[in-house]
Design a protein around this motif. Structure first.
Motif, PDB file in Angstrom:
ATOM      1  N   ARG A 114      -9.495   9.800  -4.570  1.00 41.75           N
ATOM      2  CA  ARG A 114      -8.116   9.783  -4.096  1.00 41.75           C
ATOM      3  C   ARG A 114      -8.011   8.785  -2.949  1.00 41.75           C
ATOM      4  O   ARG A 114      -8.845   8.784  -2.035  1.00 41.75           O
ATOM      5  CB  ARG A 114      -7.685  11.178  -3.635  1.00 41.75           C
ATOM      6  N   ILE A 115      -6.981   7.969  -3.010  1.00 38.61           N
ATOM      7  CA  ILE A 115      -6.820   6.886  -2.027  1.00 38.61           C
ATOM      8  C   ILE A 115      -5.927   7.368  -0.898  1.00 38.61           C
ATOM      9  O   ILE A 115      -4.732   7.607  -1.091  1.00 38.61           O
ATOM     10  CB  ILE A 115      -6.240   5.630  -2.691  1.00 38.61           C
ATOM     11  N   GLY A 116      -6.529   7.522   0.294  1.00 32.49           N
ATOM     12  CA  GLY A 116      -5.791   8.047   1.438  1.00 32.49           C
ATOM     13  C   GLY A 116      -5.272   6.989   2.387  1.00 32.49           C
ATOM     14  O   GLY A 116      -4.453   7.287   3.266  1.00 32.49           O
ATOM     15  N   TYR A 117      -5.745   5.765   2.218  1.00 31.56           N
ATOM     16  CA  TYR A 117      -5.292   4.694   3.111  1.00 31.56           C
ATOM     17  C   TYR A 117      -5.570   3.331   2.487  1.00 31.56           C
ATOM     18  O   TYR A 117      -6.379   3.205   1.558  1.00 31.56           O
ATOM     19  CB  TYR A 117      -5.975   4.789   4.480  1.00 31.56           C
ATOM     20  N   GLU A 118      -4.916   2.349   3.011  1.00 32.89           N
ATOM     21  CA  GLU A 118      -5.128   0.957   2.614  1.00 32.89           C
ATOM     22  C   GLU A 118      -5.619   0.202   3.829  1.00 32.89           C
ATOM     23  O   GLU A 118      -5.041   0.301   4.914  1.00 32.89           O
ATOM     24  CB  GLU A 118      -3.816   0.338   2.120  1.00 32.89           C
ATOM     25  N   ALA A 119      -6.711  -0.537   3.672  1.00 28.62           N
ATOM     26  CA  ALA A 119      -7.210  -1.392   4.749  1.00 28.62           C
ATOM     27  C   ALA A 119      -6.695  -2.806   4.471  1.00 28.62           C
ATOM     28  O   ALA A 119      -7.216  -3.523   3.614  1.00 28.62           O
ATOM     29  CB  ALA A 119      -8.722  -1.362   4.799  1.00 28.62           C
ATOM     30  N   GLU A 120      -5.634  -3.173   5.187  1.00 30.03           N
ATOM     31  CA  GLU A 120      -4.973  -4.456   4.933  1.00 30.03           C
ATOM     32  C   GLU A 120      -5.549  -5.553   5.818  1.00 30.03           C
ATOM     33  O   GLU A 120      -5.792  -5.354   7.010  1.00 30.03           O
ATOM     34  CB  GLU A 120      -3.466  -4.330   5.178  1.00 30.03           C
ATOM     35  N   ALA A 121      -5.755  -6.719   5.218  1.00 34.15           N
ATOM     36  CA  ALA A 121      -6.283  -7.855   5.968  1.00 34.15           C
ATOM     37  C   ALA A 121      -5.258  -8.361   6.980  1.00 34.15           C
ATOM     38  O   ALA A 121      -4.055  -8.416   6.693  1.00 34.15           O
ATOM     39  CB  ALA A 121      -6.644  -8.985   5.008  1.00 34.15           C
ATOM     40  N   VAL A 122      -5.735  -8.707   8.172  1.00 32.80           N
ATOM     41  CA  VAL A 122      -4.843  -9.325   9.153  1.00 32.80           C
ATOM     42  C   VAL A 122      -4.482 -10.725   8.666  1.00 32.80           C
ATOM     43  O   VAL A 122      -5.197 -11.323   7.861  1.00 32.80           O
ATOM     44  CB  VAL A 122      -5.497  -9.389  10.552  1.00 32.80           C
TER      45      VAL A 122
END
Length: 226
Positions: free
Chosen positions: A143-151
């Motif tokens: 289950r995907i609880g967050y997204e790590a987005e690139a700066v």
């Protein structure tokens, strides 16, 4: 003069790393290359045998969505395990290593017949935890609880004089390569694993150093700090 070290991991974990470095005489600079963005997900764990966490971000994601703390937790390392305990989980085991170590710990501790496992993590994950456990006969749900987005731009820390850059993930190293940091040929890239070092080598460094184990203390020790 103390070592000036850029920390590329995302908040809030980068603050813990900074405090750890300060305790050992370094001068840390926060240079996050990823932003953690929460995502809505199914937090129902009725009938679940155990929760699997490969980062403290996953722990925080779950505890934002659910008040359940009675399900046993298996964490990839001590920092993730400490986060789970701090947020109220009573039964927590640490693999003290990487995804392969976590899969091995789960496989020798639990039985497939006693219920499914739920791995709560980010949209991007390192390794194949689910695949390893499915091969061992377990039912695993990711289950995907967050997204790590690139700066989108280089953190200001990269404008400062630096001695080394810490990498906790291959994705951070890849993002830095895409952003084109200046003067990396004068700096050391210190990486938490060989896979992270492979990603770091897309950039030219004075030296690429791999920690002796995939743990924060080993990463800091690779800087020459005890």
């Amino acid at each position: 003069m103390s070592l000036r070290v850029a920390i590329t991991r995302a908040a809030p974990e980068n603050a813990r790393t900074a405090a750890y470095l300060q305790q050992r005489g370094a001068s840390p600079l926060l240079a996050p290359l990823l932003d953690i963005v929460p995502r809505a997900f199914d937090a129902n764990v009725h009938g679940v045998q155990a929760l699997l966490f490969t980062s403290s971000n996953g722990v925080h994601a779950f505890t934002r969505e659910s008040a359940v703390r009675s399900v046993p937790v298996f964490a990839v390392g001590d920092a993730t395990a400490q986060a789970a305990r701090a947020l109220g989980f009573a039964e927590v085991r640490s693999a003290d290593g990487d995804v392969a170590a976590l899969a091995a710990l789960v496989a020798r501790t639990l039985k497939p017949a006693e219920g499914k496992l739920v791995h709560i993590g980010g949209a991007h994950v390192a390794g194949d935890l689910g695949g390893a456990l499915k091969n061992a006969g377990f039912s695993v749900e990711r289950r995907i609880g967050y997204e790590a987005e690139a700066v989108r731009s280089l953190p200001l820390a990269f404008r400062e004089p630096l001695d080394a850059v810490l990498f906790h993930s291959a994705r951070a190293a890849e993002i830095l390569a895409d952003l084109g940091p200046p003067d990396t040929h004068r700096l050391k890239a210190v990486c938490i694993s060989a896979a992270v070092a492979d990603a770091a080598r897309k950039t030219a460094w004075k030296q690429v150093i791999v920690a002796s184990a995939p743990r924060e203390d080993a990463l800091v020790a690779a800087l020459g700090l005890g």
